[in-house]
Design a protein around this motif. Sequence first.
Motif, mmCIF file in Angstrom:
data_model
loop_
_atom_site.group_PDB
_atom_site.id
_atom_site.type_symbol
_atom_site.label_atom_id
_atom_site.label_comp_id
_atom_site.label_asym_id
_atom_site.label_seq_id
_atom_site.Cartn_x
_atom_site.Cartn_y
_atom_site.Cartn_z
ATOM 1 N N ARG A 83 0.748 -1.201 0.066
ATOM 2 C CA ARG A 83 0.013 -0.031 -0.096
ATOM 3 C C ARG A 83 0.979 1.234 0.076
ATOM 4 O O ARG A 83 0.719 1.986 -0.643
ATOM 5 C CB ARG A 83 -1.121 -0.137 1.152
ATOM 6 C CG ARG A 83 -2.179 -0.903 1.021
ATOM 7 C CD ARG A 83 -3.051 -0.859 2.340
ATOM 8 N NE ARG A 83 -4.206 -1.595 2.013
ATOM 9 C CZ ARG A 83 -5.400 -0.952 1.590
ATOM 10 N NH1 ARG A 83 -5.517 0.146 1.044
ATOM 11 N NH2 ARG A 83 -6.478 -1.700 1.442
ATOM 12 N N ARG B 243 0.581 4.043 -2.919
ATOM 13 C CA ARG B 243 0.552 5.552 -2.540
ATOM 14 C C ARG B 243 1.748 6.419 -2.979
ATOM 15 O O ARG B 243 1.276 7.747 -3.622
ATOM 16 C CB ARG B 243 0.251 5.743 -0.932
ATOM 17 C CG ARG B 243 -1.162 5.161 -0.660
ATOM 18 C CD ARG B 243 -1.504 5.697 0.750
ATOM 19 N NE ARG B 243 -0.441 5.230 1.731
ATOM 20 C CZ ARG B 243 -0.813 4.352 2.564
ATOM 21 N NH1 ARG B 243 -1.805 3.433 2.492
ATOM 22 N NH2 ARG B 243 0.136 3.789 3.336
ATOM 23 N N GLN C 106 0.965 6.736 -6.729
ATOM 24 C CA GLN C 106 0.135 7.549 -6.941
ATOM 25 C C GLN C 106 0.224 9.113 -6.836
ATOM 26 O O GLN C 106 -0.089 9.839 -7.650
ATOM 27 C CB GLN C 106 -1.338 7.210 -6.047
ATOM 28 C CG GLN C 106 -2.509 7.923 -6.596
ATOM 29 C CD GLN C 106 -3.712 7.747 -5.497
ATOM 30 O OE1 GLN C 106 -3.414 7.038 -4.193
ATOM 31 N NE2 GLN C 106 -4.904 8.068 -5.727
ATOM 32 N N ARG C 107 0.981 9.408 -5.907
ATOM 33 C CA ARG C 107 1.442 10.617 -5.446
ATOM 34 C C ARG C 107 2.198 11.475 -6.693
ATOM 35 O O ARG C 107 1.908 12.342 -7.002
ATOM 36 C CB ARG C 107 2.163 10.846 -4.281
ATOM 37 C CG ARG C 107 1.300 10.945 -2.899
ATOM 38 C CD ARG C 107 1.967 11.284 -1.754
ATOM 39 N NE ARG C 107 3.364 10.736 -1.449
ATOM 40 C CZ ARG C 107 3.125 9.430 -0.721
ATOM 41 N NH1 ARG C 107 1.999 9.100 -0.168
ATOM 42 N NH2 ARG C 107 4.532 8.898 -0.535
ATOM 43 N N GLN D 135 -8.709 11.409 -2.797
ATOM 44 C CA GLN D 135 -7.428 11.335 -1.949
ATOM 45 C C GLN D 135 -7.590 9.935 -1.042
ATOM 46 O O GLN D 135 -8.687 9.921 -0.546
ATOM 47 C CB GLN D 135 -6.947 12.400 -0.992
ATOM 48 C CG GLN D 135 -5.447 12.207 -0.359
ATOM 49 C CD GLN D 135 -4.435 12.173 -1.575
ATOM 50 O OE1 GLN D 135 -4.718 12.822 -2.603
ATOM 51 N NE2 GLN D 135 -3.384 11.578 -1.082
ATOM 52 N N GLY D 136 -6.727 8.925 -1.356
ATOM 53 C CA GLY D 136 -6.748 7.749 -0.466
ATOM 54 C C GLY D 136 -7.247 6.804 -1.105
ATOM 55 O O GLY D 136 -7.436 5.521 -0.738
ATOM 56 N N THR E 157 -7.900 4.258 -4.677
ATOM 57 C CA THR E 157 -7.101 3.673 -5.738
ATOM 58 C C THR E 157 -7.872 3.255 -6.950
ATOM 59 O O THR E 157 -9.119 2.948 -6.589
ATOM 60 C CB THR E 157 -6.401 2.539 -5.247
ATOM 61 O OG1 THR E 157 -7.092 1.486 -4.678
ATOM 62 C CG2 THR E 157 -5.419 2.978 -4.100
#
Length: 436
Positions: free
Chosen positions: A406, A410, A413-414, A430-431, A433
């Motif tokens: 995870r 993340r 993703q950022r 945000q948060g 997926t």
Amino acid sequence: MLANRLKLFWALLGNQLWVRPTLWSLLSVAAVAVALHFGNSLMADGAPEVDVDTLSSMLTVIASTMLAICTFSLSVLYSVFSFVSAHASPRATPVIISDPKAHEAISSFIAAFIFSLVALIALGMEWFSPLGRFILLLEIVAVIALVLLALLRWLRTLGLFGKLTYTLDRVEDLTAEAMRAHRRDPWRGCRPGPERLPEGGLVCTLDGTGYVHYVDLKALQALAQEVDAVIHIRARAGMLVHPAFPAAVLFPPRVLSELQRAALVKAFSLNRDRVYAEDPRFGLAVLAEIAERAQSAEDPGTSIRSLDAVARVLMENFGRNEAALMDDTDHPVLYPLLTMVAVRPQDFVIDTFDVVARGKPRWEVQLHMQELLEALAASCVEPVAGAARKQAWRCWRRVAGEIPGRADLRRLQRMARATAAGAGEAFPAQGQTSSR
């Protein structure tokens, strides 16, 4: 027109492994003939006496040694070709086959073997005069020196051939050369063509199926002048064409005779395989294929190095400073009656990074790919920068469901969100997926 085709023919012929050894073998036979001719035609007064047995022994040693070295070198080349095809890409094998270092070494060894064999036959037939034997001795010394130099260079080359990085460097060099030629003149001397086919024009197709290897623009310009029309070229080098593909469009439409139709078809040279010259997309596709195969084979280092090569080619040609210099230079129009559609710059980004993103994802490779896309978006001009921003988010969405950690997910993703900002992509909250 004939000169262009001959130039293309010799360029393709020069990449074949057998061409240079054949030419050098003919030169070795000519060297023996020179010793025979001048030895028998010039005055032999004062010529040193050279023993026939000495020459025969030297030539025998050269012949036996060169035969063994040739056999060994060819077996090494076969092993290298198999290694490159299995671990890099079958499309990268022609790069090694056309390597000038290999051509030079094999040519030297085979030419020395042929020279010694022909000279031994001439010695056995007692064709040499005393002066001819002395000239032959000088030639033997020169051949030994050349063979030793070629052998030392071949030993250095063998240390490179066994490395996958050497293949990557060769593919990158050829791709960069093709890309620089494309950036200097995207339309190959033609006028920029319309994106859509002109309505009412005469659509011309080709008879065969294959990849466009070469377009004889001079022949098409002459045909356009003859029929008093503009020819819009739709099939440029590297494109796959078939009998239903509109290779060219004449506007206004003209009725072509059989000879004119044959001249138009003959202007397009087709090949079963793509080549690196005049086709930078092919070179980038090969680099992407190597990166994808290395990623699937649990070799992230090779995959990262291949992606670095892609980024270097794009930044060197579409960087802000380089692009500004290109834009300030007017592209010469050599064929005013021809137009050609240019390759969209964003396709260079999409074609390469999409291939790697569709493969079996590795965390290290995906992280490095996001870093490279961020660099392309920041340092390149539009539309390459815009394509890099969109591609960052597309790549993350493809691997979102396959990265196990995870925290790693993340982080990706950022990075993708930061790079894709301003690209008009729809981001999840945000948060959250995305699933594939």
